[in-house]
Every structure is written in structure tokens, then in C-alpha cells.
Scaffold this active site. Structure first.
Site, PDB file in Angstrom:
ATOM      1  N   SER A 155      43.716  31.127  62.000  1.00 23.55           N
ATOM      2  CA  SER A 155      43.268  32.516  61.846  1.00 23.55           C
ATOM      3  C   SER A 155      42.322  32.570  60.669  1.00 23.55           C
ATOM      4  CB  SER A 155      44.499  33.401  61.584  1.00 23.55           C
ATOM      5  OG  SER A 155      44.136  34.684  61.126  1.00 23.55           O
ATOM      6  N   TYR A 168      52.422  35.322  57.204  1.00 18.59           N
ATOM      7  CA  TYR A 168      51.440  34.917  58.223  1.00 18.59           C
ATOM      8  C   TYR A 168      50.333  34.080  57.576  1.00 18.59           C
ATOM      9  CZ  TYR A 168      48.192  35.616  62.196  1.00 18.59           C
ATOM     10  OH  TYR A 168      47.330  35.440  63.255  1.00 18.59           O
TER      11      TYR A 168
END
Length: 278
Positions: A155, A168
């Protein structure tokens, strides 16, 4: 002739979203597919996760392309269960050339607020699950003696800090470390390992009430429309778009899976609309 004719690809998190898109894009170029998904809910995830019906829809769409698919339920946190499904898929389809370690979840909270359960679920799926996927698939790629390509889904949060999603961010940074280490360890087998780094992607992971509340806590629920929320997502990108589509990531996965990138390994490939330039 497709870019991947005769090859077999494994995709985790294939029931919907990016995973389904990756499976379809690889199949469009000739690959047969081994697909797994948890097809169930994790308690700390604040949006509805995939279902068995979602995975069956992926099967229908792959079969409509006249490609073979072996699709089963598996939780990437469970190495024994994941390995069993990988082994069974390879036994049926005969080989393994490409791996898309795509399965992932999203939740949020400040580092101070996060519970141990939220932290452990996030790291378990988004980091340990990626390691499990590498561990379960590499022996099959190596056994083929033809080399292969492993693509790990990270990401923009694997390249930068973003508040309220520290678990995350930590997991996705960890994926980069796994990618680089695997690229070194597997190079002699001609197995390439790379990571993709999307900005926000137009899937159920962000298009849900909980994520909308995170981005617009000042608005009432009825005011949190996709258009309004899109303006806030767009503020994170340099290009004038709120999010990319799943197929935009799939096209990057396809390139990394194909011989068009045959000498590319250890790459952090951004599909981020310029987000990481800020």
C-alpha cells in the site's frame, strides 16, 4: 496468444475486490487460477467481508473466460490450512508460476486506542498471511524449474506514515521487508519478488459506512455520500481522482507476472496517483 498462456497463478483474497480483479486479469491473459479467500468475517473488521457466494462469483467469471480455476476457503493466518489448499490446487492444475499475495483487511484507531485483538488480526492477515503465502507457494514454483513471479500487495501505507491506521502501516511496511528479503533469497531460482503499492482503491474495503465515518466525522451519516467522501479521498492524491479502480492494480500485477518484467525484482511499484509525493 496471451501473456500468461500455459501458466498457473495463485491469488489470495480472490472472492471480490482487488483479488477477484487480479484473478480475472491474469486469466484473461491465459493463466489458470488457484484462488482462496476466508469467505467469512473477522470480528475486528468494521465492514462486511466476503462470502462463499462472492467466491463462487469469481469462479463463474473465470470459467466464462474458458480458464480452469480451483477455488477454496482458506484463512491465510492458518499456515497448515493454506498449504493444504495450495498443494491441492497445484495437484489439480499441474504447476505454479505466479503468486499474488493479495488477501488483506482494514480497520482503524490511534495507536493508543487499538486493542490487542485489532493489532493481532491486522498483523496476522496483512503480514503473517503474506509470509505464509510465500512459504506455501515457493516450493511449488521452485519444483517447476522455470522460475516465477511473486507479487505482494502492500500500500502507499507501506511507504509512508498515515495516522489512525498504525497497525495497517506497520503491516504494510513489513510486507516491503518480506519482499526485499524474498527477492534476495529466491533470485538464484529465477523467482522474482515485487510489491505493489496502491493509493485508495474503489472496493468494499473503503466504500463502507465505517470508513466514511473515519474520513468525515464532522458529517451526519446521511451526508456521507460517495461523492462527498470522494472529495476527501481526492485531497490525498496529486492526480485529480479520489481513488483508482481495481483493474489499475491488476494491470500492474499482470506486468509483474509476465515476461515483460522478466528482469524486475525487488521493486516497490506505486499505483498511487502521486499520493506518496506529498
Amino acid at each position: 496468444m496471451g501473456l500468461l498462456d500455459g501458466k498457473v497463478a495463485f491469488v489470495s483474497g480472490a472472492a471480490r475486490g482487488q483479488g477477484r480483479s487480479h484473478a480475472l486479469r491474469l486469466a484473461q491473459e491465459g493463466a489458470d487460477i488457484i484462488a482462496v479467500d476466508i469467505t467469512g468475517q473477522i470480528g475486528t473488521v468494521p465492514y462486511p467481508m466476503s462470502t462463499p457466494d462472492d467466491l463462487q462469483q469469481t469462479v463463474k467469471e473465470i470459467e466464462a473466460l474458458d480458464r480452469r480455476i480451483v477455488a477454496t476457503q482458506a484463512d491465510v493466518r492458518d499456515f497448515a490450512g493454506l498449504k493444504a489448499q495450495v498443494d491441492a490446487g497445484v495437484a489439480e492444475l499441474g504447476r505454479l508460476d505466479i503468486v499474488s499475495a493479495n488477501a488483506g483487511i482494514f480497520s482503524f484507531g490511534t495507536l493508543e486506542e487499538l486493542t490487542d485483538e485489532s493489532w493481532n488480526d491486522m498483523l496476522g492477515v496483512n503480514l503473517t498471511g503474506v509470509w505464509h503465502t510465500i512459504k506455501a507457494t515457493v516450493p511449488h514454483i521452485r519444483a517447476g524449474g522455470r522460475g516465477g513471479s511473486i507479487i505482494l500487495t502492500s500500500s502507499t501505507a507501506g511507504l509512508m506514515a498515515i495516522p489512525n491506521i498504525g497497525h495497517y502501516v506497520a503491516a504494510k511496511h513489513g510486507v516491503v521487508g518480506l519482499m526485499k528479503t524474498a527477492a534476495l533469497e529466491l533470485a538464484q531460482d529465477n523467482i522474482r519478488v515485487n510489491s505493489v503499492h496502491p493509493t485508495s482503491v474503489n472496493t468494499d474495503m473503503i466504500q463502507n459506512a465505517a470508513t466514511y465515518e473515519l474520513f468525515a466525522p464532522d458529517l451526519e451519516p446521511a451526508q456521507r455520500t460517495k461523492e462527498v467522501i470522494g472529495e476527501r479521498f481526492q485531497a490525498m492524491n496529486v492526480l485529480p481522482i479520489p481513488w483508482v479502480e481495481a483493474v489499475d492494480i491488476s494491470n500492474a500485477v499482470l506486468w509483474l507476472a509476465s515476461d515483460q518484467s522478466r528482469y524486475v525484482t525487488g521493486l516497490e511499484l506505486k499505483i498511487d496517483a502521486g499520493q506518496t509525493l506529498r
